[in-house]
Design a protein around this motif. Structure first.
Motif, PDB file in Angstrom:
ATOM      1  N   VAL A   1       1.965  -4.682  -8.922  1.00 29.30           N
ATOM      2  CA  VAL A   1       1.483  -4.879  -7.550  1.00 29.30           C
ATOM      3  C   VAL A   1       1.083  -6.336  -7.326  1.00 29.30           C
ATOM      4  O   VAL A   1       1.483  -6.964  -6.331  1.00 29.30           O
TER       5      VAL A   1
ATOM      6  N   ILE B   1      -6.217  -3.905  -4.318  1.00 28.72           N
ATOM      7  CA  ILE B   1      -5.312  -2.826  -3.907  1.00 28.72           C
ATOM      8  C   ILE B   1      -4.832  -2.038  -5.125  1.00 28.72           C
ATOM      9  O   ILE B   1      -4.777  -0.801  -5.104  1.00 28.72           O
ATOM     10  N   SER B   2      -4.505  -2.748  -6.191  1.00 33.33           N
ATOM     11  CA  SER B   2      -4.022  -2.067  -7.392  1.00 33.33           C
ATOM     12  C   SER B   2      -5.087  -1.181  -8.011  1.00 33.33           C
ATOM     13  O   SER B   2      -4.775  -0.158  -8.630  1.00 33.33           O
TER      14      SER B   2
ATOM     15  N   ALA C   1       2.564   1.348  -3.752  1.00 32.99           N
ATOM     16  CA  ALA C   1       1.630   1.593  -4.858  1.00 32.99           C
ATOM     17  C   ALA C   1       1.691   3.022  -5.396  1.00 32.99           C
ATOM     18  O   ALA C   1       1.741   3.216  -6.626  1.00 32.99           O
TER      19      ALA C   1
ATOM     20  N   TRP D   1      -7.119   0.620  -6.438  1.00 33.15           N
ATOM     21  CA  TRP D   1      -7.164   1.876  -5.698  1.00 33.15           C
ATOM     22  C   TRP D   1      -6.194   2.903  -6.275  1.00 33.15           C
ATOM     23  O   TRP D   1      -6.215   4.065  -5.878  1.00 33.15           O
TER      24      TRP D   1
ATOM     25  N   ILE E   1       0.822  -1.205   0.000  1.00 39.61           N
ATOM     26  CA  ILE E   1       0.000   0.000   0.000  1.00 39.61           C
ATOM     27  C   ILE E   1       0.854   1.251   0.000  1.00 39.61           C
ATOM     28  O   ILE E   1       0.437   2.319  -0.461  1.00 39.61           O
TER      29      ILE E   1
ATOM     30  N   THR F   1     -14.623   1.793  -3.018  1.00 37.31           N
ATOM     31  CA  THR F   1     -14.320   3.199  -2.735  1.00 37.31           C
ATOM     32  C   THR F   1     -15.551   4.074  -2.919  1.00 37.31           C
ATOM     33  O   THR F   1     -15.867   4.919  -2.066  1.00 37.31           O
TER      34      THR F   1
ATOM     35  N   GLY G   1     -12.267  -2.845  -6.273  1.00 38.19           N
ATOM     36  CA  GLY G   1     -11.642  -1.783  -5.480  1.00 38.19           C
ATOM     37  C   GLY G   1     -12.301  -0.440  -5.714  1.00 38.19           C
ATOM     38  O   GLY G   1     -12.538   0.327  -4.775  1.00 38.19           O
TER      39      GLY G   1
END
Length: 253
Positions: free
Chosen positions: A125, A193-194, A108, A196, A105, A208, A204
């Motif tokens: 990632v 995560i990627s 990134a 984001w 995180i 959000t 993701g």
């Protein structure tokens, strides 16, 4: 395999009881939906909002599969090189361990600065998340080859290449699949995560948008989708393992 299926009802029953308890507690305590929605509300949203959610799910699935494939190949090739060339293993292996101490995180945003908002930083990632478990598992598997078989093949005049591909690699398959199963579940997390980083779609992005609008039920839909997708990936690797490593699973049939 059959024994595992027979025992499958136990975790399913526990999960059902947890959902029932969750539903009762939320209803009795009159917890607002924006704070903690009941499972019935989450299920209803999953059905009603499926048309809006499915494109995000498909986007994450494709990204996770691509990242898992690339990360698995890199991890396996890395393990083979480190195993066959001890000098490189002694020099590089500690650096591989150190690389896992850097939070993804945190890394990134740097990837976005270096490579932009395209597909490349997202694949990097997922690859960083996936390759390490396979590398470590494969290296451990190569070391588990029976010494007497290695001695026998050397006496028979086997070359180093024959020794690896006909003995060490097959013996390492159970360990390699163990690493693959870990990476398969990590790939979904890495994909989310990627996303984001600035993706146009994906779970993701859906999470959000849902959290910013206090649609907690949609956030839980995304969470459960991630869990189910991870289980599907895990099951696919397990199925491939059962077919390719038959001697390992005879005791379970």
């Amino acid at each position: 395999m059959k024994t595992s299926l027979k025992r499958g009802w136990r975790p399913a029953l526990v999960l059902l009881l947890l959902f029932i308890l969750w539903e009762i507690i939320v209803k009795v305590a009159e917890v607002p939906d924006w704070l903690l929605p009941p499972p019935s509300k989450i299920g209803s949203e999953a059905i009603i909002g499926w048309g809006n959610f499915s494109p995000h799910l498909l986007s994450t699935t494709k990204l996770a599969l691509l990242g898992l494939l690339i990360g698995s190949c890199i991890g396996l090739v890395t393990a083979i090189i480190l195993h066959l060339i001890p000098f490189i293993r002694e020099s590089v292996y500690p650096l591989l361990i150190l690389s896992q101490n850097v939070p993804i995180i945190v890394l990134a945003p740097l990837l976005v600065i270096w490579f932009g908002f395209g597909l490349l930083p997202k694949i990097i990632v997922i690859t960083l998340v996936c390759f390490f478990p396979i590398t470590v598992a494969a290296l451990d598997g190569f070391k588990q080859t029976a010494p007497e078989l290695t001695h026998y093949m050397k006496m028979a005049g086997a070359t180093k290449s024959q020794l690896f591909w006909k003995l060490e690699f097959p013996y390492a398959l159970p360990s390699i699949f163990s690493g693959l199963k870990i990476s398969a579940t990590y790939s979904v997390m890495g994909a989310v995560i990627s996303e984001w980083l600035g993706a146009k779609g994906g779970i993701g992005v859906y999470m959000t948008l849902s959290s910013s609008s206090f649609r907690t039920d949609r956030v839980f839909v995304a969470i459960f989708a991630i869990m189910i997708l991870s289980l599907i990936f895990f099951g696919m690797i397990k199925l491939a393992e059962n077919r390719l490593v038959r001697w390992q699973n005879k005791g379970d049939e």
